[in-house]
Write a protein that holds these residues in place. Structure first.
Motif, PDB file in Angstrom:
ATOM      1  N   ARG A 137       0.827  -1.208   0.000  1.00 44.63           N
ATOM      2  CA  ARG A 137       0.000   0.000   0.000  1.00 44.63           C
ATOM      3  C   ARG A 137       0.863   1.260   0.000  1.00 44.63           C
ATOM      4  O   ARG A 137       0.527   2.251  -0.638  1.00 44.63           O
ATOM      5  N   ALA A 138       1.969   1.224   0.734  1.00 44.55           N
ATOM      6  CA  ALA A 138       2.860   2.387   0.787  1.00 44.55           C
ATOM      7  C   ALA A 138       3.399   2.715  -0.600  1.00 44.55           C
ATOM      8  O   ALA A 138       3.519   3.897  -0.968  1.00 44.55           O
ATOM      9  N   LYS A 139       3.739   1.699  -1.370  1.00 41.14           N
ATOM     10  CA  LYS A 139       4.260   1.935  -2.725  1.00 41.14           C
ATOM     11  C   LYS A 139       3.168   2.460  -3.652  1.00 41.14           C
ATOM     12  O   LYS A 139       3.393   3.376  -4.452  1.00 41.14           O
ATOM     13  N   GLU A 140       1.985   1.881  -3.545  1.00 41.89           N
ATOM     14  CA  GLU A 140       0.889   2.295  -4.420  1.00 41.89           C
ATOM     15  C   GLU A 140       0.418   3.720  -4.126  1.00 41.89           C
ATOM     16  O   GLU A 140       0.144   4.504  -5.050  1.00 41.89           O
ATOM     17  N   GLN A 141       0.337   4.070  -2.870  1.00 39.83           N
ATOM     18  CA  GLN A 141      -0.201   5.376  -2.476  1.00 39.83           C
ATOM     19  C   GLN A 141       0.878   6.417  -2.207  1.00 39.83           C
ATOM     20  O   GLN A 141       0.566   7.518  -1.797  1.00 39.83           O
ATOM     21  N   LYS A 142       2.132   6.056  -2.455  1.00 33.95           N
ATOM     22  CA  LYS A 142       3.246   6.982  -2.192  1.00 33.95           C
ATOM     23  C   LYS A 142       3.182   7.480  -0.745  1.00 33.95           C
ATOM     24  O   LYS A 142       3.246   8.676  -0.463  1.00 33.95           O
ATOM     25  N   LEU A 143       3.060   6.543   0.169  1.00 35.84           N
ATOM     26  CA  LEU A 143       2.849   6.870   1.579  1.00 35.84           C
ATOM     27  C   LEU A 143       4.150   6.748   2.367  1.00 35.84           C
ATOM     28  O   LEU A 143       4.851   5.744   2.274  1.00 35.84           O
ATOM     29  N   THR A 144       4.430   7.793   3.136  1.00 39.45           N
ATOM     30  CA  THR A 144       5.593   7.803   4.025  1.00 39.45           C
ATOM     31  C   THR A 144       5.111   7.878   5.465  1.00 39.45           C
ATOM     32  O   THR A 144       4.273   8.716   5.798  1.00 39.45           O
ATOM     33  N   LEU A 145       5.643   7.005   6.299  1.00 36.81           N
ATOM     34  CA  LEU A 145       5.279   6.995   7.719  1.00 36.81           C
ATOM     35  C   LEU A 145       6.546   7.149   8.561  1.00 36.81           C
ATOM     36  O   LEU A 145       7.517   6.414   8.376  1.00 36.81           O
ATOM     37  N   THR A 146       6.507   8.107   9.461  1.00 30.16           N
ATOM     38  CA  THR A 146       7.631   8.339  10.365  1.00 30.16           C
ATOM     39  C   THR A 146       7.138   8.216  11.795  1.00 30.16           C
ATOM     40  O   THR A 146       6.174   8.877  12.185  1.00 30.16           O
ATOM     41  N   THR A 147       7.793   7.361  12.573  1.00 28.00           N
ATOM     42  CA  THR A 147       7.399   7.125  13.965  1.00 28.00           C
ATOM     43  C   THR A 147       8.487   7.628  14.899  1.00 28.00           C
ATOM     44  O   THR A 147       9.668   7.301  14.721  1.00 28.00           O
ATOM     45  N   PHE A 167       4.764   5.840  24.544  1.00 21.59           N
ATOM     46  CA  PHE A 167       3.938   6.843  23.869  1.00 21.59           C
ATOM     47  C   PHE A 167       4.711   7.326  22.640  1.00 21.59           C
ATOM     48  O   PHE A 167       5.901   7.666  22.747  1.00 21.59           O
ATOM     49  N   LEU A 168       4.048   7.369  21.503  1.00 24.17           N
ATOM     50  CA  LEU A 168       4.741   7.777  20.283  1.00 24.17           C
ATOM     51  C   LEU A 168       3.842   8.616  19.383  1.00 24.17           C
ATOM     52  O   LEU A 168       2.612   8.584  19.496  1.00 24.17           O
ATOM     53  N   ASP A 169       4.485   9.360  18.499  1.00 24.76           N
ATOM     54  CA  ASP A 169       3.798  10.150  17.472  1.00 24.76           C
ATOM     55  C   ASP A 169       4.139   9.563  16.112  1.00 24.76           C
ATOM     56  O   ASP A 169       5.308   9.273  15.816  1.00 24.76           O
ATOM     57  N   GLN A 170       3.112   9.403  15.275  1.00 20.52           N
ATOM     58  CA  GLN A 170       3.315   8.892  13.928  1.00 20.52           C
ATOM     59  C   GLN A 170       2.861   9.936  12.916  1.00 20.52           C
ATOM     60  O   GLN A 170       1.718  10.398  12.958  1.00 20.52           O
ATOM     61  N   THR A 171       3.767  10.291  12.025  1.00 17.50           N
ATOM     62  CA  THR A 171       3.471  11.280  10.986  1.00 17.50           C
ATOM     63  C   THR A 171       3.327  10.564   9.651  1.00 17.50           C
ATOM     64  O   THR A 171       4.274   9.930   9.169  1.00 17.50           O
ATOM     65  N   ALA A 172       2.140  10.640   9.066  1.00 19.50           N
ATOM     66  CA  ALA A 172       1.858   9.988   7.784  1.00 19.50           C
ATOM     67  C   ALA A 172       1.655  11.052   6.711  1.00 19.50           C
ATOM     68  O   ALA A 172       0.971  12.063   6.943  1.00 19.50           O
ATOM     69  N   GLN A 173       2.249  10.797   5.538  1.00 18.83           N
ATOM     70  CA  GLN A 173       2.123  11.779   4.456  1.00 18.83           C
ATOM     71  C   GLN A 173       2.075  11.082   3.108  1.00 18.83           C
ATOM     72  O   GLN A 173       2.929  10.248   2.787  1.00 18.83           O
ATOM     73  N   ARG A 174       1.051  11.412   2.331  1.00 22.51           N
ATOM     74  CA  ARG A 174       0.960  10.947   0.956  1.00 22.51           C
ATOM     75  C   ARG A 174       1.513  12.034   0.047  1.00 22.51           C
ATOM     76  O   ARG A 174       1.404  13.215   0.345  1.00 22.51           O
ATOM     77  N   LYS A 175       2.082  11.614  -1.043  1.00 16.70           N
ATOM     78  CA  LYS A 175       2.702  12.564  -1.965  1.00 16.70           C
ATOM     79  C   LYS A 175       1.683  13.601  -2.445  1.00 16.70           C
ATOM     80  O   LYS A 175       0.600  13.252  -2.913  1.00 16.70           O
ATOM     81  N   GLY A 176       2.015  14.864  -2.264  1.00 13.74           N
ATOM     82  CA  GLY A 176       1.147  15.947  -2.701  1.00 13.74           C
ATOM     83  C   GLY A 176       0.078  16.330  -1.707  1.00 13.74           C
ATOM     84  O   GLY A 176      -0.769  17.187  -2.002  1.00 13.74           O
ATOM     85  N   ARG A 177       0.087  15.748  -0.510  1.00 17.69           N
ATOM     86  CA  ARG A 177      -0.928  16.061   0.498  1.00 17.69           C
ATOM     87  C   ARG A 177      -0.259  16.474   1.811  1.00 17.69           C
ATOM     88  O   ARG A 177       0.877  16.080   2.083  1.00 17.69           O
ATOM     89  N   PRO A 178      -0.976  17.249   2.644  1.00 20.42           N
ATOM     90  CA  PRO A 178      -0.405  17.649   3.935  1.00 20.42           C
ATOM     91  C   PRO A 178      -0.194  16.440   4.844  1.00 20.42           C
ATOM     92  O   PRO A 178      -0.934  15.463   4.780  1.00 20.42           O
ATOM     93  N   ALA A 179       0.786  16.526   5.704  1.00 18.73           N
ATOM     94  CA  ALA A 179       1.076  15.441   6.632  1.00 18.73           C
ATOM     95  C   ALA A 179       0.098  15.473   7.804  1.00 18.73           C
ATOM     96  O   ALA A 179      -0.392  16.537   8.204  1.00 18.73           O
ATOM     97  N   GLY A 180      -0.197  14.322   8.345  1.00 23.68           N
ATOM     98  CA  GLY A 180      -1.049  14.222   9.516  1.00 23.68           C
ATOM     99  C   GLY A 180      -0.322  13.487  10.631  1.00 23.68           C
ATOM    100  O   GLY A 180       0.438  12.542  10.383  1.00 23.68           O
ATOM    101  N   VAL A 181      -0.533  13.940  11.867  1.00 24.25           N
ATOM    102  CA  VAL A 181       0.156  13.348  13.018  1.00 24.25           C
ATOM    103  C   VAL A 181      -0.862  12.655  13.913  1.00 24.25           C
ATOM    104  O   VAL A 181      -1.903  13.226  14.240  1.00 24.25           O
ATOM    105  N   VAL A 182      -0.560  11.426  14.295  1.00 25.89           N
ATOM    106  CA  VAL A 182      -1.424  10.645  15.163  1.00 25.89           C
ATOM    107  C   VAL A 182      -0.612  10.154  16.357  1.00 25.89           C
ATOM    108  O   VAL A 182       0.511   9.661  16.190  1.00 25.89           O
ATOM    109  N   ALA A 183      -1.183  10.300  17.553  1.00 23.75           N
ATOM    110  CA  ALA A 183      -0.518   9.807  18.765  1.00 23.75           C
ATOM    111  C   ALA A 183      -0.960   8.383  19.035  1.00 23.75           C
ATOM    112  O   ALA A 183      -2.111   8.015  18.779  1.00 23.75           O
ATOM    113  N   ALA A 184      -0.053   7.580  19.549  1.00 21.24           N
ATOM    114  CA  ALA A 184      -0.363   6.187  19.850  1.00 21.24           C
ATOM    115  C   ALA A 184       0.270   5.797  21.178  1.00 21.24           C
ATOM    116  O   ALA A 184       1.231   6.413  21.636  1.00 21.24           O
ATOM    117  N   GLN A 185      -0.287   4.762  21.779  1.00 19.87           N
ATOM    118  CA  GLN A 185       0.216   4.249  23.056  1.00 19.87           C
ATOM    119  C   GLN A 185       0.310   2.733  22.951  1.00 19.87           C
ATOM    120  O   GLN A 185      -0.641   2.063  22.564  1.00 19.87           O
TER     121      GLN A 185
END
Length: 205
Positions: A137-147, A167-185
C-alpha cells in the motif's frame, strides 16, 4: 347566672394570661460532681490511648508494607533499582520502534529487514503477516510513515524480560498532500538476547 359565668370566665382568663406571661425561672447552675469529673478524666485518657494506638498501628503497617516489598516479586523488579539496565532497554526498544514503524515508498525492504533483526516471537509473526500488505500500500499510495517515540517507561524488568509503556507520534504523508500526526500508546514486551533487547510483543492500548 350569666354574671357569675362571666366573672369566673374572666378570672380564669386572667390567671391563664398571667401564667403565660410570667418569665421562666432561671435554671440553677450545674455543679460538676466528683463522679462527672472522673468520667471526663477517663474519656481524656481513653482518647489519648486511642491516638497512641493509631500511631503504633500506623508504624506497624508501614513496617509490614516494607517487608512485603522486600519479600514479594516486586523486590525483583530491577526497573526500580537498576538505572543502567532500564536505560538500555528503553533505548533499544525506542530505537526498534522507530525503525520498524517507519517506512518510505522506495525503501519498505529496509523496514522489513529491520523487523527481521529486531523483532522476535509473537511480534515478529504479527509484523510479517501485516507488513506485506502495508508495504504494498505504501508503494501504491506513495505513503511515508515516520514514527518517533515521545516517552517510554519500563514498568517491569526481571532477568532477561522487560515490559514497557510507550507513547509515540506517527506522521503519515501521501505525496502531494499535507502530513497528519497521530498519537499512539503501546504496551511492549522485550527480551534480552545476545546483549540486545528484542521486542517480542506489541499491543496497542
Amino acid at each position: 347566672m350569666s354574671s357569675t359565668v362571666e366573672d369566673v370566665g374572666g378570672v380564669d382568663a386572667q390567671d391563664t394570661q398571667d401564667t403565660q406571661d410570667a418569665p421562666d425561672a432561671p435554671d440553677a447552675p450545674d455543679e460538676e460532681t466528683p463522679e462527672a469529673s472522673g468520667r471526663g478524666h477517663r474519656r481524656a485518657l481513653l482518647a489519648a490511648g486511642l491516638a497512641v494506638l493509631l500511631l503504633v498501628l500506623g508504624g506497624a503497617g508501614m513496617l509490614f508494607r516494607a517487608h512485603q516489598l522486600r519479600s514479594t516479586p516486586a523486590a525483583g523488579n530491577r526497573a526500580l533499582t537498576d538505572t543502567e539496565a532500564t536505560s538500555q532497554v528503553t533505548g533499544d526498544v525506542s530505537d526498534t520502534l522507530g525503525k520498524v514503524l517507519s517506512y518510505t515508498p522506495q525503501a519498505t525492504d529496509v523496514t522489513a529487514q529491520s523487523a527481521r533483526e529486531l523483532l522476535a516471537g509473537k511480534a515478529a509473526k504479527q509484523y510479517t503477516a501485516l507488513f506485506g500488505q502495508v508495504g504494498k500500500r505504501a508503494k501504491e499510495q506513495k505513503l511515508t510513515l515516520t514514527t518517533q517515540v515521545v516517552r517510554a517507561g519500563v514498568t517491569r524488568l526481571t532477568g532477561s524480560e522487560a515490559r514497557l509503556l510507550v507513547f509515540l507520534d506517527q506522521t503519515a504523508q501521501r505525496k502531494g498532500r499535507p502530513a497528519g500526526v497521530v498519537a499512539a500508546q503501546l504496551s511492549v514486551t522485550a527480551e534480552l538476547r545476545g546483549g540486545n533487547w528484542l521486542i517480542t510483543d506489541i499491543t496497542a492500548r
